[in-house]
Motif scaffolding. Sequence first.
Motif, PDB file in Angstrom:
ATOM      1  N   LYS A 321      30.493  44.344  58.891  1.00  0.00           N
ATOM      2  CA  LYS A 321      30.516  43.139  58.057  1.00  0.00           C
ATOM      3  C   LYS A 321      29.474  42.122  58.517  1.00  0.00           C
ATOM      4  CE  LYS A 321      32.077  40.025  55.108  1.00  0.00           C
ATOM      5  NZ  LYS A 321      31.352  38.807  55.539  1.00  0.00           N
ATOM      6  N   VAL A 322      29.357  41.964  59.837  1.00  0.00           N
ATOM      7  CA  VAL A 322      28.353  41.041  60.378  1.00  0.00           C
ATOM      8  C   VAL A 322      26.957  41.492  59.963  1.00  0.00           C
ATOM      9  CG1 VAL A 322      27.324  40.142  62.491  1.00  0.00           C
ATOM     10  CG2 VAL A 322      29.814  40.372  62.310  1.00  0.00           C
ATOM     11  N   LEU A 324      26.146  43.386  57.340  1.00  0.00           N
ATOM     12  CA  LEU A 324      25.959  43.280  55.891  1.00  0.00           C
ATOM     13  C   LEU A 324      25.616  41.855  55.468  1.00  0.00           C
ATOM     14  CD1 LEU A 324      28.888  45.552  54.618  1.00  0.00           C
ATOM     15  CD2 LEU A 324      26.466  46.148  54.830  1.00  0.00           C
ATOM     16  N   SER A 325      26.126  40.881  56.211  1.00  0.00           N
ATOM     17  CA  SER A 325      25.787  39.481  55.928  1.00  0.00           C
ATOM     18  C   SER A 325      24.420  39.112  56.504  1.00  0.00           C
ATOM     19  CB  SER A 325      26.846  38.552  56.508  1.00  0.00           C
ATOM     20  OG  SER A 325      28.115  38.802  55.940  1.00  0.00           O
ATOM     21  N   GLY A 326      24.209  39.495  57.754  1.00  0.00           N
ATOM     22  CA  GLY A 326      22.994  39.084  58.445  1.00  0.00           C
ATOM     23  C   GLY A 326      21.728  39.709  57.895  1.00  0.00           C
ATOM     24  N   ILE A 328      20.699  40.141  54.972  1.00  0.00           N
ATOM     25  CA  ILE A 328      20.144  39.496  53.775  1.00  0.00           C
ATOM     26  C   ILE A 328      19.028  38.515  54.139  1.00  0.00           C
ATOM     27  CG2 ILE A 328      20.700  38.137  51.725  1.00  0.00           C
ATOM     28  CD1 ILE A 328      21.947  41.011  51.929  1.00  0.00           C
ATOM     29  N   ASP A 329      19.150  37.856  55.274  1.00  0.00           N
ATOM     30  CA  ASP A 329      18.127  36.887  55.670  1.00  0.00           C
ATOM     31  C   ASP A 329      16.767  37.530  55.901  1.00  0.00           C
ATOM     32  OD1 ASP A 329      19.774  34.684  55.494  1.00  0.00           O
ATOM     33  OD2 ASP A 329      20.456  34.841  57.575  1.00  0.00           O
ATOM     34  N   PRO A 424      33.274  37.140  46.182  1.00  0.00           N
ATOM     35  CA  PRO A 424      32.253  36.227  46.727  1.00  0.00           C
ATOM     36  C   PRO A 424      32.199  34.889  46.016  1.00  0.00           C
ATOM     37  CG  PRO A 424      31.221  37.934  45.385  1.00  0.00           C
ATOM     38  CD  PRO A 424      32.659  38.295  45.495  1.00  0.00           C
ATOM     39  N   GLU A 427      26.294  31.218  46.746  1.00  0.00           N
ATOM     40  CA  GLU A 427      25.606  30.434  47.765  1.00  0.00           C
ATOM     41  C   GLU A 427      25.154  29.097  47.180  1.00  0.00           C
ATOM     42  OE1 GLU A 427      23.500  33.610  50.814  1.00  0.00           O
ATOM     43  OE2 GLU A 427      22.333  32.763  49.162  1.00  0.00           O
TER      44      GLU A 427
END
Length: 428
Positions: A321-322, A324-326, A328-329, A424, A427
């Motif tokens: 999960k970490v 999959l989020s990270g 994107i940056d 979700p 953003e």
Amino acid sequence: MSTLELLHCVPIPAGDHNDVFDRQSIRMVILHNIIIRGINSVLHYSGQVEPGTSSYKSFLTYTNEVLVYLHKHHQFEEERYFPFLESHLGAGTMSGNVEEHEAFKAPLAAFETLLNDLRSDKATWNVETFRTSVYDFANLLKGHLSEEIDTIRPAVLKAKITREQLDAFEYETKKYFIANTSLIRDPQFLFINGDGVNGAWFPPMPGPISFVSKAVLWHLHSDWWRFGSCDKNMHVKPEFAAYEPLVNLHKHHLLEEERYFPFLESYLGAGTMSGNLEEHEAFREPLALFETLLSDLRSDKATWDVETFRRSIHNFANLLKVHLSGEIDSIRPAILKAKITREQLEAFEIELKKYFASSSSLFKDPQLLFVNGDGVNGAWFPPVPGPISFIIKTLLWYPHSDWWQFGCCDRNMQIKPEFAAYEPAKEQ
């Protein structure tokens, strides 16, 4: 009788088998998994034969066919494939693979001696002795079959070999196999240990010859072929299904590692995606442990315990999960626009579209995307034409509708109430 331990197939690499560079690793995995299925079938059926029967003799002859295929595969690698690769990649680049061949040669020879003694009635049948002798070489072999793939990834080959050079070698290889193939043995063995899901195109055989091989020539040794992991149409038998390649999560990350990240690094700079690759490595081990548990449950080797099952998921999912989020940056528009033109990105998108069109199964892939999709923020994905979408959701839904009932959404990507709280937010 001791607990039977079968081997897991190697994950299928991302790519398009129609591309000569992608084909090298994809085809090699298909060939390696044929070996693994052959070994699994020998281990499985060894517990079902009795000495003195015709099926026992047929089983031993089939086991010999597994070894014949294994030797032919490694002989081709050592005498033709590896020398070709080293002539371009550099002397010694394949030496690690050859050393791994040597590592299992002695226990393989010991098993061959046992098999020959059994076939000539010099040895007495004992299933435990037989299986132990198989494991002695197979466990070493399995590691090699997985690790060898990294030496022929597309990026490795493209760095030193031209498409024309690889095409020319493929042409010579085709002539070699045509000249050295037995139509009464070779295609049949490939069919009964093949991959009808990920490798339905292999072996690349004209339709009429395939028909004759299955309809006429099959019956010459049908008593051998019944011991394979699949039927003659490469449909895996239920008892071996738990050991087939897992592809969905793996397909996503293999695509990133073999196609997307290399494309991005070719413009953004070498190593710019290394953080993402390190995050893949972080959850690889706990994911592998969950896969083992899942396979054991599917094959009734493990007893169901919901707490153990969930804990094993959390062990890899929290790390995943970490990532999959990270991740994107690293692909924000501003980053890409700084180094990649719109035309370059659109050209890559076209290649991706062709890749997915050629490698997707209409019986499985879109259905999984629908039942876990996003009808609010991503109703445009997957980009499937309306008529095909209709066929998938109606006719092609029902072969595995018992699977799709467990998704987070219905077939129209409408989220089920029990999962709505986890959807979700936009953003800011």
